[in-house]
Design a protein around this motif. Structure first.
Motif, short mmCIF file in Angstrom:
data_model
loop_
_atom_site.label_atom_id
_atom_site.label_comp_id
_atom_site.label_asym_id
_atom_site.label_seq_id
_atom_site.Cartn_x
_atom_site.Cartn_y
_atom_site.Cartn_z
N ASP A 1 26.91 11.08 53.41
CA ASP A 1 27.13 11.32 51.99
C ASP A 1 25.78 11.36 51.27
OD1 ASP A 1 29.86 11.02 50.11
OD2 ASP A 1 27.98 10.71 49.05
N SER A 2 25.69 12.21 50.25
CA SER A 2 24.44 12.31 49.51
C SER A 2 24.22 11.12 48.59
CB SER A 2 24.42 13.60 48.68
OG SER A 2 25.48 13.60 47.74
N GLY B 1 31.59 9.14 44.36
CA GLY B 1 31.96 10.46 43.84
C GLY B 1 33.38 10.49 43.30
N THR C 1 33.12 18.22 50.77
CA THR C 1 32.30 17.81 49.63
C THR C 1 32.87 18.27 48.28
OG1 THR C 1 30.98 19.74 50.27
CG2 THR C 1 30.08 17.60 50.81
N TYR D 1 31.11 18.36 44.82
CA TYR D 1 29.74 17.92 45.06
C TYR D 1 29.06 18.74 46.17
CZ TYR D 1 30.99 14.01 42.09
OH TYR D 1 31.41 13.25 41.03
N THR D 2 29.62 19.90 46.47
CA THR D 2 29.05 20.76 47.51
C THR D 2 27.68 21.27 47.08
OG1 THR D 2 31.27 21.45 48.20
CG2 THR D 2 29.42 22.84 48.89
N PRO E 1 32.42 24.18 40.41
CA PRO E 1 32.45 22.76 40.05
C PRO E 1 32.75 22.56 38.57
CG PRO E 1 30.19 23.50 40.37
CD PRO E 1 31.07 24.66 40.75
N ARG F 1 33.28 19.51 35.51
CA ARG F 1 33.22 18.10 35.12
C ARG F 1 34.55 17.70 34.49
NH1 ARG F 1 28.86 14.87 35.08
NH2 ARG F 1 26.80 15.80 35.43
N GLY G 1 32.91 13.03 36.34
CA GLY G 1 32.62 13.36 37.73
C GLY G 1 33.05 14.79 37.99
N PHE G 2 32.72 15.29 39.16
CA PHE G 2 32.98 16.68 39.48
C PHE G 2 34.25 16.85 40.31
CE2 PHE G 2 28.40 17.02 38.64
CZ PHE G 2 28.39 18.14 37.81
#
Length: 455
Positions: free
Chosen positions: A83-84, A90, A262, A265-266, A279, A281, A366-367
């Motif tokens: 995970d980033s 996330g 993802t 959050y890709t 994406p 928000r 969040g996305f």
């Protein structure tokens, strides 16, 4: 995230005509769900030193990734989740926790444009995903306040109500999904609001505490031997002989199979996937603790609530304290939720005037991710498995797709899906930027005005 008193005072001044603060003394920009399940409270492997080998590398530690990891590990695979950010930082612990079987494409639209058989397959699979949540929560004994509370869908206009009832009746006739019509005069028995023109109740839909649900999946994954690599953004995924090489900011992973999960959050460097996702928000607020009598007056049956606009407003009570959660203004480009709290507050109190004067304790953003055909997708591209584009149905479908992907990789059967289709559309020159989201919301607004005019 804490904000200074002067910054909040400025928002109060510009956000409301009076100067009574709408922010509670304990206000934070942080998901309400993190009070019970903070990502920083998880004990996961901070790093995996040296070159790493695994049977399966999963990019994305959300609900899809953790569900796939759990079932893969239980099936004997050596699994690492990358995970980033923090695992749980996330959308998995930021969403509203609604459990449904709803898509932006109705069964009637799919019937007309794709075909009757496919339309039924899609909604049967959505029902399977909804029921799968209950089954998994029970079998894994995850304490996460999963509840069949029913959902009220409120109509924003009389034409919206007619369209809504038509869709509900078609699903009941073809699939057996029950619903109840609520007239405008009876709406207060469900929601203390005069903003709507009636609605429908879908009694078998539900809610969950997404933070505790994700935390429970993480715990079960750790017990099954899943490894985790946090704060390791993926740079490239390349073929290397018969294996895949996942290069991250913290090192390289060699795996036989790779899953990309993802969603919103890709990263853009995963170009093929990013070009197919829009994406968005999302923005949600949580009130201070309220008298239970007030919540019972405003939300008499404590269901989940949303309306018929494409850009919905949504409401629910918190499952573990006496608060109300309200969300909306999806697709705005604001990087912080605090800047939108006054606007969200105005919407909330316009819909539910009895909440005038309550204070906001938490807000967050969040996305999520939409797609150009408004449909979720799973499949395989260039040897990489993926599940993406949930279009606001991420908790049930994320769980469902995670199990499906695990079954496919383990070769156990049961991995077929109506959402695995060859066409996963994009637009020319689109590179995955979130700047498309406001344009999409403009389209949604035009669509809603079109319906309101009786089209």
């Amino acid at each position: 995230m804490l904000f200074s008193n002067s910054a909040i005072a400025q928002l109060n001044h510009h956000g409301r005509s009076n100067l009574v603060s709408i922010f509670a003394p304990d206000y934070r920009e942080e998901p309400y769900w993190w009070m019970a399940a903070p990502p920083s409270g998880e004990d996961v492997t901070a790093s995996v030193p040296g070159p790493v080998k695994a049977d399966v590398a999963i990019v994305g530690g959300g609900i899809t990734g953790l569900t796939a990891a759990l079932f893969l590990a239980r099936g004997g695979a050596d699994v690492i989740v990358v995970d980033s950010g923090e695992i749980g930082g996330g959308a998995a612990r930021m969403n509203a926790g609604f459990l449904g079987r709803t898509l932006k494409r109705s069964i009637g639209w799919l019937d007309k444009h794709v075909g009757s058989e496919y339309a039924v397959r899609v909604y049967r699979e959505l029902d399977e995903a909804l029921k799968g949540i209950e089954s998994l929560v029970n079998s894994e004994q995850i304490e996460c306040h999963r509840r069949t509370c029913g959902r009220l869908i409120s109509a924003n206009s009389e034409p919206h109500l007619r369209h809504l009832i038509k869709d509900m009746e078609e699903m009941k006739h073809r699939l057996g999904f029950d619903y109840e019509v609520v007239s405008k005069s009876d709406l207060h028995s469900e929601l203390a609001s005069d903003c709507y023109f009636g609605g429908v109740v879908v009694p078998d839909l539900g809610s969950i505490h997404p933070g505790l649900y994700h935390s429970g999946l993480l715990k079960r994954g750790k017990e099954a031997g899943v490894r985790f690599l946090e704060r390791a953004a993926v740079l490239t995924i390349d073929s290397n002989g018969g294996r895949k090489s996942v290069r991250t900011e913290r090192g390289e992973i060699s795996a036989t199979q790779v899953i990309v999960a993802t969603n919103g959050y890709t990263p853009r460097n995963l170009k093929w996937f990013a070009r197919r996702l829009v994406p968005f928000r999302g923005f949600i607020t949580a009130t201070e603790i309220l008298p239970s009598e007030l919540i019972d007056k405003v939300l008499p049956k404590r269901r989940t609530y949303l309306d018929t606009k494409m850009g919905i407003d949504f409401i629910r009570s918190a499952p573990d304290s006496e608060r109300i959660l309200f969300g909306g203004l999806t697709g705005r480009l604001n990087s912080t939720s605090t800047s939108l709290v006054p606007a969200l507050y105005r919407r909330m109190t316009r819909i539910m005037p009895d909440l005038e004067g309550v204070k906001i304790s938490r807000s967050w953003t969040g996305f999520c991710a939409g797609t150009f055909d408004f449909m979720p997708h799973m499949g395989i591209h260039d040897g990489i498995h993926y599940a993406l584009g949930y279009n606001f149905a991420g908790v049930p479908l994320g769980t469902h797709f995670g199990r499906k992907l695990a079954s496919r990789i383990l070769g156990k059967g049961g991995g077929s899906s109506a959402f695995d289709i060859e066409k996963f559309p994009t637009l020319p020159l689109f590179n995955g930027t979130g700047l498309v989201a406001p344009l999409a919301m403009q389209y949604f607004n035009l669509h809603d005005r079109w319906i309101t005019k009786g089209k």
